[in-house]
Design an enzyme around this catalytic site. Sequence first.
Site, short mmCIF file in Angstrom:
data_model
loop_
_atom_site.label_atom_id
_atom_site.label_comp_id
_atom_site.label_asym_id
_atom_site.label_seq_id
_atom_site.Cartn_x
_atom_site.Cartn_y
_atom_site.Cartn_z
N GLY A 197 0.83 -1.19 0.00
CA GLY A 197 0.00 0.00 0.00
C GLY A 197 0.86 1.24 0.00
N GLY A 198 0.25 2.37 0.33
CA GLY A 198 0.96 3.63 0.24
C GLY A 198 2.06 3.78 1.27
N VAL A 247 3.09 -5.77 2.98
CA VAL A 247 2.76 -6.97 3.75
C VAL A 247 3.55 -8.13 3.19
CG1 VAL A 247 0.94 -8.52 4.53
CG2 VAL A 247 0.47 -6.10 4.25
N LYS A 294 3.12 -6.86 8.48
CA LYS A 294 2.92 -5.54 7.89
C LYS A 294 4.10 -4.67 8.30
CE LYS A 294 -1.13 -3.53 7.98
NZ LYS A 294 -2.33 -2.79 8.46
N ASP A 338 -13.73 1.23 9.69
CA ASP A 338 -13.49 1.01 8.26
C ASP A 338 -13.86 -0.43 7.91
OD1 ASP A 338 -12.84 1.75 5.70
OD2 ASP A 338 -10.70 1.35 5.92
#
Length: 836
Positions: free
Chosen positions: A45-46, A50, A65, A160
């Site tokens: 991701g940004g 992972v 992570k 979320d």
Amino acid sequence: MSDPVAEESHTLIEGTQGAALGGATLARGTVLASRYEIVRRLGQGGVAVVMQARDRALGVDVAIKVLRPDAAGEAKRLERLAKEVKLARQIRHPNVCRVFDFGEADGHAFLVMELARGSLREELARDTAPARPLAARLADARAVAEGLAAVHAAGIVHRDVTPQNVLRTSDGRLVVSDFGLATLADPTASSLHGGTIAYMAPEIARGDRASLASDVWALGVIIHEIVFGRRPSWRQGRFGSTMAPAPEADLGVRAQRIVDLCVRCTDERERRRPTAEIVSRLVARAAERADGPSWRRAGRVATCVAAVAIAGLTVFHFVKHPRVEAPTPATALAAPASPRAIPLAGEPADWTKSARVLATVDGRIEAVTVLPGGDRVRVAWGEPRHVEDVTLATGSRTPAPLPQLPARGGPPVPSPDGASIASEGYDDAGRPFVFLGAAQPGAHLAAVAAAADPSLASEPRWLADGRAFVYDADVRNAAVFSLDTNRATILPAFDAGPSFTTFKAVVHDRVLVARVAEDFTSQLAVFSWPDLALAARFDLAAFAVEWQSRDGRRLYGLANEPDHGPEVVAVDVDALGAGRATRLGHVPGETLRTLALAGDALVFSASRWGGDVQLETAGGPPIVTHGLVARDVARGGGRVLATLREDGHNRIFELDEQGHVRRRLTDGPTDESPSILPGGDAFTYVRRAGESGFYRCTFGDGRGAVACTRLLEAVMPYATVSPDGRLVAYIDPQPQGPRARLIALDTGEARDLGDAGSYCAPVWSSARTVWVSRRTQGVPTWVELDVDAGGARTAGRTQRGSRACPDGLPDPAAPVRDGAKVVVSWRAELRTIAAP
């Protein structure tokens, strides 16, 4: 707007051999923190990547992570990652992603979690959902609902809830993941930016703070997407946008129930949305056959349950057990509907003289294990723990040769061949595990399986081949750990009903799980291993635990009935429920436990406990009664009340200041937790049988005329009233463990005081402060809380405890209120008799 940390995929995608992290690379074979060997990249991701890694200490694969160094350098990002692991560690549930570790090493900040094979988002993107069997889709919907319910039960708002943050593990479970946006469910907390627009409740879009209800909105959207393969459409209604009906002409009863449920979850009015726990129940009901109870009636029942939960009330020790889809092969049998309970027949024989006494000890016997050869048993008892081997023929006793046992653990349990030892305990960080190692003096035991905190009868049980053992994975679920695969498997659930507690046993070469239901009947299921197919299922009309069997056909167990007390019973069962049950024997006046089967002999412990009342005096030595069997005591207004055991019943008695019994105030059979109200003219207590509830009584004229009124129908376990008579503090058993709660007697307003960590009764130190027993790295610790702060702020004092009160008896190290406490002592006999 979604958070890049929370949006990462944990899926097993083919990636490069290493992962670039802002100039640094974690190549295949790199060992992070001297423990985690990098295997490959899973997703990026940004701000984080992972990785799949091999945990060298435990020999299992995990997901890690890893924050990019530039992102890790931002204190806010690092703080968020630390918060994620702190929140996630509070929850142990098969439908919540397990988070194992958080650290900084080798220039990287990282989080270690359960390995998954993909996300729900990827599964939904394949557009195959409508083609799957409806039962499978409903099972997935229920799994997500139960996972979110577990998150909410820990007092956490996820913030979320999206398919991207629901993962599919390698054993088939769906787990709720990614707590990077989560925040404690505090109504005074300010709103934080974050979330995913497609699953964002309207109040969040308006800028309001996130709540449990906003999580439920997202849950409704996800359930619709799981069942129907797409997100819902919307139409304008009286209260704003509402979910439009699914376009199918004929949904069928079960699918229509899901549409109705999704509409309720996405109601514009937050207060009209059900809780995640209720959603999980209603999805389970929708999965039933169409000719089952009506949807409308199920909704009413669930609403009643929700109202009780909102009031902060529960039945004593009752944990609502939703059915958990087993992370086992799909060939495992589906459990049938719960059969009628098999009644117990006959009268138990008096074994006082016929059951031979092998040994007598000061303390309660906690475990009895048959050693190889069947002529000796290993016995563990007392605090601090003693462990001895006892020869059945002669009663001779020798100290048991033991390895180095884990800290603050349960009794050591040898394997059937005597080569290995399994024992509960805590690691150096205070986390509960099952430890395993060689049964040699001084040998080291290694932590192999994360477990629930040790409690009554929670020690591991070995299967007959010695290659697997059963243990408590969490407070609701048992699991089997295989030494051959070095993996654990959650046992399938077999009944949707609520239960008091769960016991496990090994019946010959099979696994038995027994649950005690609300009506004190026992729900039992026997599973074969390793396929975990359902081999037998029956209910017994008694509180029954500690099962043993020679051949799997005749089961021996310990039962407890109000009219008979503790007794040994035998149950002869056919497959899936037909059978008969017989009372075999008892030792009148004694508690039976730790049943074992050594060849043709039953071995068990018979114990008596005494609870003497200790009353402090002004300037003199305390007065201690002798010969009483007291569970709890209250003092105030010139009076002393105690719960005493009499004729097998718990009743409230009034004592004088010398500890002598004045009169009996209640009739039982299960009355407890007396509190004297200000002024000394009235008292409260908890009744757990008949017309159960929380009662207020006046003392009357002193000659036995006591008038009582039920204030609340639900039972509040271990309830104590504040010195000003306004608040009740009690312990509320929850799926993730006990919590301390408050309820105002005048308004019924309920408040949560947070994790209790034990079943010890709270102790008031003033009208605004109360002591609650929690766990600090596995050690019971009494913490004084400010009730006006809702338990979020301590009053500044702590005090080390000595036990977690799993049997309801008090902690001798508990703070003392009004100079009165109960001092409990045990004396136990190890007995044996030929198995009838």
